[in-house]
Design a protein around this motif. Structure first.
Motif, PDB file in Angstrom:
ATOM      1  N   MET A   1     -38.086  53.566 -20.278  1.00  0.00           N
ATOM      2  CA  MET A   1     -37.393  52.289 -20.501  1.00  0.00           C
ATOM      3  C   MET A   1     -37.201  51.622 -19.152  1.00  0.00           C
ATOM      4  O   MET A   1     -36.836  52.277 -18.176  1.00  0.00           O
ATOM      5  CB  MET A   1     -36.030  52.525 -21.153  1.00  0.00           C
ATOM      6  CG  MET A   1     -36.130  53.155 -22.523  1.00  0.00           C
ATOM      7  SD  MET A   1     -34.501  53.599 -23.147  1.00  0.00           S
ATOM      8  CE  MET A   1     -33.889  51.993 -23.631  1.00  0.00           C
TER       9      MET A   1
ATOM     10  N   MET B   1     -35.876  47.937 -17.019  1.00  0.00           N
ATOM     11  CA  MET B   1     -35.270  46.611 -16.973  1.00  0.00           C
ATOM     12  C   MET B   1     -35.946  45.910 -15.803  1.00  0.00           C
ATOM     13  O   MET B   1     -35.485  46.016 -14.655  1.00  0.00           O
ATOM     14  CB  MET B   1     -33.764  46.716 -16.784  1.00  0.00           C
ATOM     15  CG  MET B   1     -33.115  47.537 -17.892  1.00  0.00           C
ATOM     16  SD  MET B   1     -31.357  47.790 -17.631  1.00  0.00           S
ATOM     17  CE  MET B   1     -30.761  46.151 -17.997  1.00  0.00           C
ATOM     18  N   PRO B   2     -37.073  45.251 -16.064  1.00  0.00           N
ATOM     19  CA  PRO B   2     -37.891  44.708 -14.971  1.00  0.00           C
ATOM     20  C   PRO B   2     -37.093  43.795 -14.044  1.00  0.00           C
ATOM     21  O   PRO B   2     -37.286  43.819 -12.829  1.00  0.00           O
ATOM     22  CB  PRO B   2     -38.987  43.924 -15.703  1.00  0.00           C
ATOM     23  CG  PRO B   2     -38.995  44.468 -17.089  1.00  0.00           C
ATOM     24  CD  PRO B   2     -37.610  44.922 -17.382  1.00  0.00           C
TER      25      PRO B   2
ATOM     26  N   MET C   1     -34.168  43.970 -13.097  1.00  0.00           N
ATOM     27  CA  MET C   1     -33.273  44.683 -12.193  1.00  0.00           C
ATOM     28  C   MET C   1     -33.970  45.784 -11.413  1.00  0.00           C
ATOM     29  O   MET C   1     -33.352  46.441 -10.581  1.00  0.00           O
ATOM     30  CB  MET C   1     -32.112  45.298 -12.982  1.00  0.00           C
ATOM     31  CG  MET C   1     -31.159  44.269 -13.524  1.00  0.00           C
ATOM     32  SD  MET C   1     -29.830  45.062 -14.420  1.00  0.00           S
ATOM     33  CE  MET C   1     -29.023  45.953 -13.099  1.00  0.00           C
ATOM     34  N   GLY C   2     -35.257  46.023 -11.741  1.00  0.00           N
ATOM     35  CA  GLY C   2     -35.980  47.074 -11.035  1.00  0.00           C
ATOM     36  C   GLY C   2     -35.507  48.462 -11.406  1.00  0.00           C
ATOM     37  O   GLY C   2     -35.584  49.383 -10.603  1.00  0.00           O
ATOM     38  N   MET C   3     -35.011  48.618 -12.621  1.00  0.00           N
ATOM     39  CA  MET C   3     -34.491  49.920 -13.038  1.00  0.00           C
ATOM     40  C   MET C   3     -35.406  50.554 -14.081  1.00  0.00           C
ATOM     41  O   MET C   3     -35.919  49.872 -14.963  1.00  0.00           O
ATOM     42  CB  MET C   3     -33.086  49.767 -13.621  1.00  0.00           C
ATOM     43  CG  MET C   3     -32.073  49.369 -12.579  1.00  0.00           C
ATOM     44  SD  MET C   3     -30.444  49.197 -13.276  1.00  0.00           S
ATOM     45  CE  MET C   3     -30.153  50.852 -13.814  1.00  0.00           C
TER      46      MET C   3
ATOM     47  N   MET D   1     -35.714  54.093 -16.663  1.00  0.00           N
ATOM     48  CA  MET D   1     -35.068  55.270 -17.237  1.00  0.00           C
ATOM     49  C   MET D   1     -36.093  56.025 -18.069  1.00  0.00           C
ATOM     50  O   MET D   1     -37.056  55.436 -18.548  1.00  0.00           O
ATOM     51  CB  MET D   1     -33.927  54.857 -18.165  1.00  0.00           C
ATOM     52  CG  MET D   1     -32.827  54.097 -17.468  1.00  0.00           C
ATOM     53  SD  MET D   1     -32.097  52.857 -18.557  1.00  0.00           S
ATOM     54  CE  MET D   1     -33.127  51.446 -18.203  1.00  0.00           C
TER      55      MET D   1
ATOM     56  N   MET E   1     -31.236  59.996 -22.612  1.00  0.00           N
ATOM     57  CA  MET E   1     -31.707  58.980 -21.675  1.00  0.00           C
ATOM     58  C   MET E   1     -31.213  59.348 -20.279  1.00  0.00           C
ATOM     59  O   MET E   1     -30.051  59.723 -20.126  1.00  0.00           O
ATOM     60  CB  MET E   1     -31.144  57.615 -22.081  1.00  0.00           C
ATOM     61  CG  MET E   1     -31.731  56.460 -21.326  1.00  0.00           C
ATOM     62  SD  MET E   1     -31.087  54.907 -21.952  1.00  0.00           S
ATOM     63  CE  MET E   1     -29.479  54.893 -21.173  1.00  0.00           C
TER      64      MET E   1
ATOM     65  N   MET F   1     -30.971  58.249 -16.170  1.00  0.00           N
ATOM     66  CA  MET F   1     -31.106  57.252 -15.103  1.00  0.00           C
ATOM     67  C   MET F   1     -30.203  57.647 -13.942  1.00  0.00           C
ATOM     68  O   MET F   1     -29.090  58.111 -14.140  1.00  0.00           O
ATOM     69  CB  MET F   1     -30.707  55.857 -15.600  1.00  0.00           C
ATOM     70  CG  MET F   1     -29.319  55.789 -16.201  1.00  0.00           C
ATOM     71  SD  MET F   1     -28.751  54.128 -16.527  1.00  0.00           S
ATOM     72  CE  MET F   1     -28.112  53.695 -14.937  1.00  0.00           C
ATOM     73  N   SER F   2     -30.715  57.482 -12.752  1.00  0.00           N
ATOM     74  CA  SER F   2     -29.956  57.784 -11.538  1.00  0.00           C
ATOM     75  C   SER F   2     -29.272  59.147 -11.614  1.00  0.00           C
ATOM     76  O   SER F   2     -28.113  59.298 -11.229  1.00  0.00           O
ATOM     77  CB  SER F   2     -28.899  56.696 -11.293  1.00  0.00           C
ATOM     78  OG  SER F   2     -29.513  55.468 -11.036  1.00  0.00           O
TER      79      SER F   2
ATOM     80  N   MET G   1     -28.183  60.630 -14.132  1.00  0.00           N
ATOM     81  CA  MET G   1     -27.153  60.684 -15.178  1.00  0.00           C
ATOM     82  C   MET G   1     -27.850  60.768 -16.540  1.00  0.00           C
ATOM     83  O   MET G   1     -28.745  59.980 -16.831  1.00  0.00           O
ATOM     84  CB  MET G   1     -26.298  59.417 -15.093  1.00  0.00           C
ATOM     85  CG  MET G   1     -25.303  59.261 -16.232  1.00  0.00           C
ATOM     86  SD  MET G   1     -24.261  57.801 -15.992  1.00  0.00           S
ATOM     87  CE  MET G   1     -25.439  56.477 -16.194  1.00  0.00           C
TER      88      MET G   1
ATOM     89  N   ILE H   1     -27.469  60.465 -20.568  1.00  0.00           N
ATOM     90  CA  ILE H   1     -26.649  59.983 -21.682  1.00  0.00           C
ATOM     91  C   ILE H   1     -27.308  60.480 -22.960  1.00  0.00           C
ATOM     92  O   ILE H   1     -28.496  60.225 -23.191  1.00  0.00           O
ATOM     93  CB  ILE H   1     -26.561  58.449 -21.682  1.00  0.00           C
ATOM     94  CG1 ILE H   1     -25.922  57.959 -20.382  1.00  0.00           C
ATOM     95  CG2 ILE H   1     -25.769  57.957 -22.895  1.00  0.00           C
ATOM     96  CD1 ILE H   1     -25.952  56.455 -20.221  1.00  0.00           C
TER      97      ILE H   1
ATOM     98  N   VAL I   1     -35.006  44.652 -21.949  1.00  0.00           N
ATOM     99  CA  VAL I   1     -35.325  46.068 -21.775  1.00  0.00           C
ATOM    100  C   VAL I   1     -36.679  46.339 -22.418  1.00  0.00           C
ATOM    101  O   VAL I   1     -36.894  45.998 -23.580  1.00  0.00           O
ATOM    102  CB  VAL I   1     -34.253  46.959 -22.434  1.00  0.00           C
ATOM    103  CG1 VAL I   1     -34.572  48.429 -22.196  1.00  0.00           C
ATOM    104  CG2 VAL I   1     -32.863  46.617 -21.920  1.00  0.00           C
TER     105      VAL I   1
END
Lengths: 250, 448
Positions: free
Chosen positions: A61, A63-64, A66-68, A70, A86, A88-89, A91, A93, A222
């Protein structure tokens, strides 16, 4: 007066024509059952849709804006068990539904057992036939019009689940494939409209699934890209409630 | 996905004065087509997401008509940035900033000297930079530097020269903004490659000139790259303090709200269960991921409550804090019910203001220190076609009782400003006031 009467007559005539045109257009809308049946055939047919009892999907996944990025994995099993993770960073979830209890566990907000609209949403989303055999998930379906999604002309079908959850799914007029979906996502934060565009269908074990979903929620977009799909059996332990959720039940 | 909406830290000041930007090569060519595309991208994203449609109609639409021709005429990246800066300066809100691509790259590589620091923090008090904090065991402590000393010059540039940089920055004219920009004017100079030596001129408590050479050490904490934001160093400190009368305080201090500290943050609360009161020290905390604030607040609430309200163009979202009834070992626990104090200063921004102000409005926390930055809008960071990044606010934000934070900040319940005399005496007025309140809550006596 004469002008007014003529004007009114013309207006009424135009209105009558408009009503007739509207009625004609309404008559041209295919029944929802027909649209959905074409979709099921397009993705592989009832037999293909019905022969699996479990599914494991890995996805990315992003979020182009924001450059993120997951990673996401989901496991689902018939009739309505689900577990997703999921990351990310650093973490993770997780969320799930074991057929009775819907829950989410995030180090950010802590573990939580879902209720109210959030439970209904999770209940519907966990249905293994969700997005495949619509007729079994949504007792109410009606074709409400046409729209264009990502350049595809599609039939817009309003669907209401037994829970009352409503979604508008749009099926490509030509291919029959599901190309768009609009729903209202409920959470404690309030209601947000999710507009999803599905594309890049690929066949997995004889069943076609979209491998790219672009979801727009408010100012954010997303993109979910499916990396792999497996229909091998999934162990029951995957769907067991995690200790944090069990602790909340006590 | 809603959890991913975040409040970006108050980077504007740091970026405006960062050495990485100062070292940017001048005159990087850009084609008219790329300049126009970049301008359109920046303009469109704000046009699409700015919640204040009155400003969109009255300010943003005319700005495009006026400034796009200038963008088309830009022949260098720097000229284009000037046009974009002029455009976003017309918006009456914080959290709008163009972050140069090379700043991103330099910070990412650590080439901007961000890897090491001097082990001290500074604040502008009056017109002097004061050492507000010295890390035990750090380079400043090793060199004998003490809190309350003033910093007269770093790296050959005097404090007065650094303060003079602020004259051209509109945001630095307001007292809180001045403190923020002053910090940004000096702090990067106190950083560099670990092991490098930094000559700093101080004045001690008696105003005697003191020169010290500090050997920079690797910055404490973890480097975090969150989306399009530059890499930032995230540090968390937890301590338990036993006062003379037996009252126990738990103190949690951290500088950014990023997921990388979540395990430590949750463990910190676990480690402090049973203390008489907890102090959350958010002085110098610029914010981060907005969704972390209600999650952390849940450790201190016994029922679900709204901590903040985010008003976007597409709707309103409520940041609800749920009581945290399970600890990090999956054991049932009750949320901490004792006194909760939050320390703030002019460098407390964004998500930190949301946390402090939200709990203050709910009556759950008492705030001590100085007014916060008043820069509390949720923002996204979008990459532009030319490689720069546009940080842009996407929503207005208010507390649970409707009070906004943007431009206003959080006003402490107990004002406890930093003074040189207190620092030289080894005192921390905000911490002392919070401790006194917690002690009085324990004994039932009125707080002094």
């Amino acid at each position: 007066m004469i002008r007014t009467r003529y004007g009114r007559s013309l207006g009424l005539a135009a209105l009558a024509l408009a009503v007739q045109a509207g009625a004609a257009a309404a008559q041209q809308l295919p029944p929802a059952a027909e649209v959905v049946e074409k979709y099921v055939q397009a993705i592989g047919g009832h037999a293909a849709a019905a022969r699996f009892t479990a599914r494991h999907v890995t996805a990315e996944m992003s979020m182009p804006a924001m450059g993120m990025t997951m990673t996401m994995e989901t496991w689902t099993a018939r009739p309505n068990r689900a577990f997703s993770k999921m990351e990310m960073s650093g973490m993770a979830i997780t969320s799930g539904f074991d057929g009775t209890t819907a829950w989410v566990n995030s180090p950010m907000s802590g573990p939580k057992i879902l209720d109210g609209p959030e439970f209904k949403q999770a209940f519907d989303n966990a249905n293994f036939d969700n997005n495949v055999d619509f007729a079994r998930v949504f007792p109410t379906m009606e074709t409400i019009g046409e729209r264009t999604v990502d350049g595809h002309a599609c039939w817009n079908v309003r669907m209401v689940s037994a829970n009352g959850t409503e979604v508008q799914n749009c099926f490509d007029k030509e291919t029959g494939l599901l190309v768009g979906s609009i729903s209202h996502q409920h959470s404690q934060m309030g209601e947000v409209t999710a507009d999803i565009v599905m594309s890049d269908y690929k066949e997995f074990d004889g069943l076609k699934l979209p491998t790219r979903m672009t979801m727009t929620m408010g100012p954010q977009q997303v993109v979910t890209t499916i990396k792999s799909v497996s229909h091998a059996p999934v162990a029951d332990s995957i769907f067991a409630l995690p200790p944090e959720i069990k602790a909340l039940q006590h | 996905m809603k959890k991913l909406i975040h409040a970006a830290p108050a980077l504007a000041a740091l970026l405006a004065l960062s050495p990485a930007r100062a070292q940017t090569p001048r005159g990087t060519p850009i084609t008219p087509a790329l300049a126009a595309e970049t301008f359109d991208s920046a303009w469109s994203v704000v046009d699409r997401t700015l919640w204040d449609t009155v400003v969109v109609n009255r300010v943003w639409a005319p700005a495009r008509a006026e400034l796009r021709p200038r963008a088309e005429r830009a022949r260098t990246v720097e000229e284009l940035r000037g046009v974009l800066a002029a455009m976003i300066a017309r918006l009456p809100y914080s959290h709008f900033e163009v972050i140069p691509g090379e700043v991103q790259a330099r910070l990412a590589e650590g080439a901007g000297g961000e890897g090491g620091d001097a082990g001290m923090d500074v604040r502008l008090v009056g017109e002097r930079f004061l050492v507000a904090r010295v890390d035990s065991g750090g380079p400043a402590a090793a060199a004998g530097v003490r809190p309350g000393w003033s910093v007269d010059a770093v790296g050959g540039r005097t404090a007065a020269e650094r303060l003079a940089l602020l004259a051209s920055i509109p945001g630095a004219r307001e007292p809180r903004g001045r403190q923020l920009y002053a910090w940004a004017a000096l702090t990067p100079a106190l950083r560099g490659a670990p092991g490098s030596r930094l000559r700093v001129r101080f004045r001690d408590g008696a105003d005697r000139p003191m020169e010290r050479v500090l050997t920079l050490r690797p910055q404490a904490g973890m480097s975090e790259k969150f989306g399009n934001l530059p890499p930032l160093h995230v540090a968390l400190e937890t301590r338990r303090v036993r006062m003379a009368d037996g009252t126990t305080l738990g103190v949690i201090r951290f500088n950014y709200w990023f997921p990388v500290i979540l395990p430590a943050l949750n463990a910190a609360v676990d480690s402090l269960r049973g203390v008489d009161g907890i102090v959350i020290d958010l002085r110098g905390n610029f914010g981060g991921l907005g969704a972390m604030a209600p999650g952390f607040a849940g450790h201190f609430l016994d029922r679900a409550d709204t901590l903040g309200v985010m008003r976007m163009r597409s709707g309103t979202l409520y940041f609800v804090a749920n009581p945290r009834r399970v600890d990090t070992q999956a054991r049932p626990v009750a949320p901490f019910a004792g006194p909760l104090a939050v320390l703030t200063d002019a460098l407390t921004a964004s998500t930190s203001e949301f946390f402090a102000g939200g709990l203050q409005q709910l009556g759950r926390a008492r705030v001590f220190g100085e007014p916060t930055a008043g820069q509390a809008l949720p923002a996204l960071a979008q990459k532009l076609p030319d490689g720069d990044v546009l940080m842009h606010a996407i929503a207005d934000f208010g507390g649970p009782r409707g009070k906004r934070f943007e431009g206003l900040g959080v006003t402490p319940d107990v004002a406890a400003p930093l003074t040189r005399a207190a620092l030289l005496a080894g005192r921390d007025p905000a911490m002392e006031a919070a401790a006194a309140w917690i002690r009085s809550a324990k004994t039932g006596a009125a707080a002094p």
